[in-house]
Design a protein around this motif. Structure first.
Motif, PDB file in Angstrom:
ATOM      1  N   GLY A  89      86.685   6.473 -23.584  1.00 19.75           N
ATOM      2  CA  GLY A  89      87.970   6.606 -24.266  1.00 19.75           C
ATOM      3  C   GLY A  89      88.014   5.727 -25.489  1.00 19.75           C
ATOM      4  O   GLY A  89      87.054   5.054 -25.840  1.00 19.75           O
ATOM      5  N   GLY A  90      89.169   5.727 -26.174  1.00 17.90           N
ATOM      6  CA  GLY A  90      89.349   4.882 -27.340  1.00 17.90           C
ATOM      7  C   GLY A  90      89.365   3.414 -26.959  1.00 17.90           C
ATOM      8  O   GLY A  90      89.770   3.044 -25.861  1.00 17.90           O
ATOM      9  N   GLY A 115      91.625   6.115 -33.116  1.00 16.63           N
ATOM     10  CA  GLY A 115      91.160   4.857 -33.657  1.00 16.63           C
ATOM     11  C   GLY A 115      89.684   4.922 -34.027  1.00 16.63           C
ATOM     12  O   GLY A 115      89.015   5.938 -33.872  1.00 16.63           O
ATOM     13  N   GLU A 116      89.170   3.796 -34.508  1.00 21.56           N
ATOM     14  CA  GLU A 116      87.816   3.755 -35.041  1.00 21.56           C
ATOM     15  C   GLU A 116      86.766   3.393 -34.004  1.00 21.56           C
ATOM     16  O   GLU A 116      85.572   3.504 -34.276  1.00 21.56           O
ATOM     17  N   TRP A 117      87.181   2.931 -32.822  1.00 23.44           N
ATOM     18  CA  TRP A 117      86.228   2.455 -31.827  1.00 23.44           C
ATOM     19  C   TRP A 117      86.365   3.231 -30.526  1.00 23.44           C
ATOM     20  O   TRP A 117      87.457   3.629 -30.139  1.00 23.44           O
ATOM     21  N   VAL A 118      85.249   3.428 -29.866  1.00 17.67           N
ATOM     22  CA  VAL A 118      85.183   4.123 -28.579  1.00 17.67           C
ATOM     23  C   VAL A 118      84.646   3.155 -27.534  1.00 17.67           C
ATOM     24  O   VAL A 118      83.725   2.380 -27.810  1.00 17.67           O
ATOM     25  N   ALA A 119      85.229   3.187 -26.344  1.00 16.49           N
ATOM     26  CA  ALA A 119      84.784   2.328 -25.250  1.00 16.49           C
ATOM     27  C   ALA A 119      84.206   3.178 -24.123  1.00 16.49           C
ATOM     28  O   ALA A 119      84.785   4.185 -23.725  1.00 16.49           O
ATOM     29  N   ILE A 120      83.040   2.758 -23.631  1.00 15.34           N
ATOM     30  CA  ILE A 120      82.413   3.365 -22.458  1.00 15.34           C
ATOM     31  C   ILE A 120      82.482   2.339 -21.338  1.00 15.34           C
ATOM     32  O   ILE A 120      81.863   1.276 -21.422  1.00 15.34           O
ATOM     33  N   HIS A 121      83.272   2.628 -20.305  1.00 20.20           N
ATOM     34  CA  HIS A 121      83.477   1.708 -19.193  1.00 20.20           C
ATOM     35  C   HIS A 121      82.618   2.107 -18.004  1.00 20.20           C
ATOM     36  O   HIS A 121      82.539   3.293 -17.656  1.00 20.20           O
TER      37      HIS A 121
END
Length: 368
Positions: free
Chosen positions: A285-286, A296-302
């Motif tokens: 997600g963002g 937004g400009e960043w993506v997070a992989i959890h």
């Protein structure tokens, strides 16, 4: 009054050649800013700033410096530095800043100046300053890469080789008697052998990451990688419950080596969980607020789990908060593989708590 700017002009006219020549040939990125309600607003930049940060002078002039170069989660740190500048202090700090191609490490020097009715350098009110950024990214990365390979690889290979050798001797001595400990000894040898195999595999991945740095922007969709990693681990660990949650985030600035980082985190989440049916959840997600917004400009992989929390010492040494020593360097290559891979793409690794009851290890990458 006339005002000099680092892009070489005074109220629209060229400044003296000596200052223009100096600023334009400084290899460090330099920004002149004015303080507007305590916030730095860009007045001008030199050519090195354009080259390092990737933002054109006309694009950023008149804009908030923090909005362009400070990641959201580093804003409080930047505001503290701005407050020091507003009070007349010169700042020196190693910082993480956002460029057009991702995060980089800099030595930041903030130098305020005052403007009075008699001219610059007088007893007047603080009006602005200069921000000087020395790029430390490659120096910092290379130093830590050498430490990782020297400390962790040697330590773990040596320890596991000793386990194999020691227990093999015991096993050979007991085989004739078929003693009760034979099975346990054999199982210990098997685990150590598998760990050696895993270390060798991770060391090979690290070598491939380090030998081919990402000098030019590349992009890849993380969803197929995440789903492929999950499918592989479902086959290797059928007792584990793996879940995938994906927002429509598109591509990120990375390449196929991103798989190394994700696979390593999933492997750690399963292998270090004592539960008979470990639970692992992967979310994409963002990276801005709210945390799962697909914007937004960043993506997070959890990568989340319901196992024991990663020890603070393990997290600190990975995140540079603790010095690497012969006895304090982390217990394996898995997290190091993830960290080195992520930073190659100008991203960031972070650790948190999951609502599953265990860890939430996240990878931040810039959206393409």
């Amino acid at each position: 009054m006339a005002r000099e700017t680092v892009d070489g002009r005074v109220d629209g006219e060229p400044v003296s050649d000596r200052y223009r020549h100096l600023i334009e040939h400084v290899q460090d990125a330099v920004v002149e800013f004015g303080l507007v309600d305590g916030e730095p607003v860009v007045v001008g930049v030199n050519r090195a700033f354009v080259d390092v940060f990737g933002y054109e002078a006309d694009e950023i002039r008149g804009e908030s410096l923090n909005e362009w170069v400070v990641p959201d989660w580093k804003l409080a740190e930047a505001e503290d530095l701005d407050a020091n500048t507003a009070s007349g202090e010169v700042n020196y700090r190693q910082v993480t800043r956002e460029t057009a191609t991702g995060l980089r490490e800099f030595l930041y020097r903030g130098v305020p100046y005052a403007v009075s009715e008699g001219g610059e350098g007088g007893e007047g009110d603080l009006d602005g300053g200069f921000a000087v950024y020395t790029d430390l990214t490659e120096v910092s990365r290379n130093e830590r890469r050498l430490e990782v390979l020297n400390r962790v690889l040697r330590h773990n290979l040596r320890n596991n080789a000793n386990i194999v050798a020691g227990h093999t001797t015991r096993l050979l001595a007991e085989l004739d008697d078929q003693g009760s400990e034979t099975t346990d000894v054999a199982a210990t040898i098997e685990r150590a052998a598998h760990e050696l195999e895993r270390l060798a595999e991770e060391a090979g991945h690290i070598r491939r990451v380090l030998e081919h740095p990402t000098d030019e922007a590349t992009d890849i969709d993380p969803e197929p990688i995440v789903r492929s990693v999950v499918d592989d681990h479902r086959g290797r660990a059928p007792s584990a419950a793996l879940e995938v949650e994906v927002s429509d985030v598109g591509s990120v600035m990375a390449d196929s080596r991103l798989r190394y980082a994700i696979d390593s985190l999933v492997d750690n989440a399963i292998e270090h969980n004592p539960r008979s049916e470990p639970r692992v959840r992967l979310r994409i997600g963002g990276a801005e607020n709210p945390p799962d917004a697909a914007s937004g400009e960043w993506v997070a992989i959890h990568v989340e789990d319901d196992g024991p929390r990663i020890p603070a010492a393990e997290r600190d040494v990975i995140l540079d908060g603790s010095e690497i020593t012969p006895t304090h360097h982390g217990s394996g290559l898995g997290l190091w593989l993830t960290e080195l891979t992520v930073e190659t793409f100008g991203g960031e690794l972070s650790f948190g708590a999951s609502d599953l009851g265990g860890n939430d290890v996240s990878i931040r990458l810039r959206r393409s």
